[in-house]
Design an enzyme around this catalytic site. Structure first.
Site, short mmCIF file in Angstrom:
data_model
loop_
_atom_site.label_atom_id
_atom_site.label_comp_id
_atom_site.label_asym_id
_atom_site.label_seq_id
_atom_site.Cartn_x
_atom_site.Cartn_y
_atom_site.Cartn_z
N HIS A 13 -18.37 -60.02 13.22
CA HIS A 13 -19.61 -60.80 13.31
C HIS A 13 -19.44 -62.11 14.09
O HIS A 13 -20.40 -62.64 14.62
CB HIS A 13 -20.11 -61.13 11.90
CG HIS A 13 -19.04 -61.75 11.05
ND1 HIS A 13 -18.08 -60.99 10.41
CD2 HIS A 13 -18.74 -63.04 10.77
CE1 HIS A 13 -17.25 -61.78 9.75
NE2 HIS A 13 -17.62 -63.03 9.96
N CYS A 69 -12.71 -61.23 17.70
CA CYS A 69 -13.13 -61.82 16.44
C CYS A 69 -13.12 -63.33 16.65
O CYS A 69 -13.13 -63.78 17.81
CB CYS A 69 -12.25 -61.36 15.28
SG CYS A 69 -10.52 -61.87 15.32
N GLY A 70 -13.11 -64.10 15.59
CA GLY A 70 -13.19 -65.55 15.77
C GLY A 70 -12.01 -66.10 16.57
O GLY A 70 -12.17 -66.85 17.52
N THR A 71 -10.82 -65.70 16.16
CA THR A 71 -9.61 -66.13 16.86
C THR A 71 -9.00 -65.05 17.74
O THR A 71 -8.13 -65.35 18.57
CB THR A 71 -8.53 -66.52 15.84
OG1 THR A 71 -8.25 -65.37 15.03
CG2 THR A 71 -8.99 -67.68 14.95
N GLY A 72 -9.38 -63.82 17.52
CA GLY A 72 -8.73 -62.68 18.16
C GLY A 72 -7.52 -62.19 17.39
O GLY A 72 -7.05 -61.07 17.59
N GLY A 74 -6.85 -61.65 13.94
CA GLY A 74 -6.96 -60.65 12.89
C GLY A 74 -7.25 -59.26 13.44
O GLY A 74 -6.63 -58.26 13.02
N ASN A 103 3.97 -55.48 29.71
CA ASN A 103 3.96 -54.87 28.36
C ASN A 103 3.15 -53.58 28.29
O ASN A 103 3.08 -52.97 27.23
CB ASN A 103 3.42 -55.87 27.33
CG ASN A 103 4.07 -57.23 27.43
OD1 ASN A 103 3.40 -58.23 27.72
ND2 ASN A 103 5.36 -57.31 27.24
N ARG A 113 -14.14 -67.97 19.15
CA ARG A 113 -14.20 -69.37 18.75
C ARG A 113 -13.11 -70.19 19.45
O ARG A 113 -12.93 -71.36 19.15
CB ARG A 113 -14.05 -69.48 17.23
CG ARG A 113 -15.21 -68.86 16.47
CD ARG A 113 -14.97 -68.82 14.97
NE ARG A 113 -16.12 -68.24 14.28
CZ ARG A 113 -16.08 -67.75 13.04
NH1 ARG A 113 -14.94 -67.78 12.34
NH2 ARG A 113 -17.16 -67.25 12.48
N ARG A 136 12.03 -52.34 35.36
CA ARG A 136 12.83 -52.87 34.25
C ARG A 136 12.01 -53.04 32.98
O ARG A 136 12.56 -53.16 31.89
CB ARG A 136 13.47 -54.21 34.64
CG ARG A 136 12.50 -55.37 34.76
CD ARG A 136 13.20 -56.64 35.24
NE ARG A 136 12.35 -57.81 35.16
CZ ARG A 136 11.42 -58.15 36.04
NH1 ARG A 136 11.21 -57.36 37.10
NH2 ARG A 136 10.71 -59.26 35.90
N HIS A 137 10.68 -53.04 33.13
CA HIS A 137 9.82 -53.22 31.96
C HIS A 137 9.64 -51.91 31.18
O HIS A 137 9.33 -51.93 29.99
CB HIS A 137 8.46 -53.75 32.37
CG HIS A 137 8.56 -55.01 33.17
ND1 HIS A 137 9.02 -56.18 32.63
CD2 HIS A 137 8.30 -55.27 34.48
CE1 HIS A 137 9.03 -57.12 33.57
NE2 HIS A 137 8.60 -56.59 34.69
C1 RB5 Z 1 -14.20 -64.50 10.40
O1 RB5 Z 1 -14.71 -65.64 9.81
C2 RB5 Z 1 -12.84 -64.76 11.00
O2 RB5 Z 1 -11.89 -64.87 9.99
C3 RB5 Z 1 -12.48 -63.66 11.95
O3 RB5 Z 1 -13.44 -63.56 12.94
C4 RB5 Z 1 -11.16 -63.80 12.69
O4 RB5 Z 1 -11.02 -65.04 13.28
C5 RB5 Z 1 -9.95 -63.38 11.95
O5 RB5 Z 1 -8.86 -63.29 12.51
#
Ligand code: RB5
Length: 150
Positions: A13, A69-72, A74, A103, A113, A136-137
């Site tokens: 989300h 996701c928010g940070t990528g 998770g 890689n 975010r 080499r990779h």
């Molecule tokens: C959701 O709030 C947040 O935890 C998710 O998007 C992500 O950043 C998790 O890694």
């Protein structure tokens, strides 16, 4: 440049607007973006989204994947639990290029975010324009694959 044309997209989300912007960007460039959602701004667990996208790549239905996701972080962790997936978080274009060249990554994760839309689209372009260099990779990537077998 990869010859892959079919790219799965998914997010939780926290990243729906950026995912839709990436889908439109890919479509405008002639890529086949397979956007598996979600479409509603409801709380959606990133492990489910990452795993579903990763299964599309692992099965060969899609050649590459872009997940958000928010940070990528998770959703990247979840995707990497699916055998055959090599995914990393990219917040810069250098990493997006190198993760493919060195890689042989078949997915990248982006934090909605963390980076703005302009940089995110450049990251996507850098990833898709690059190709695995082999050489080499190659044995190092084979070592990663071997780790999946225990
Ligand atoms: C959701 O709030 C947040 O935890 C998710 O998007 C992500 O950043 C998790 O890694």
């Amino acid at each position: 440049m990869t010859d892959a044309r079919r790219i799965v997209l998914s997010s939780d989300h926290a990243a729906i607007p950026l995912r839709l912007a990436i889908a439109a960007h890919l479509a405008a460039q002639g890529w086949e973006a397979v956007d598996i959602g979600p479409t509603e701004a409801q709380s959606t667990p990133y492990p489910e989204r990452g795993a579903e996208a990763a299964r599309r790549v692992a099965s060969g239905d899609c050649q590459l994947g872009i997940i958000l996701c928010g940070t990528g972080q998770g959703i990247m962790m979840a995707a990497n639990k699916i055998p055959g997936i090599r995914c990393g978080v990219c917040s810069d274009t250098f990493s997006a290029r190198m993760i493919r060249q060195h890689n042989d990554a078949n997915m990248i994760a982006i934090g909605a975010r963390v980076v703005g839309e302009g940089l995110a689209l450049d990251i996507v372009d850098a990833f898709l324009a690059a190709a695995f260099e082999g050489g080499r990779h190659a044995p190092r990537v084979e070592m990663i694959k071997a780790l999946e077998k225990g």
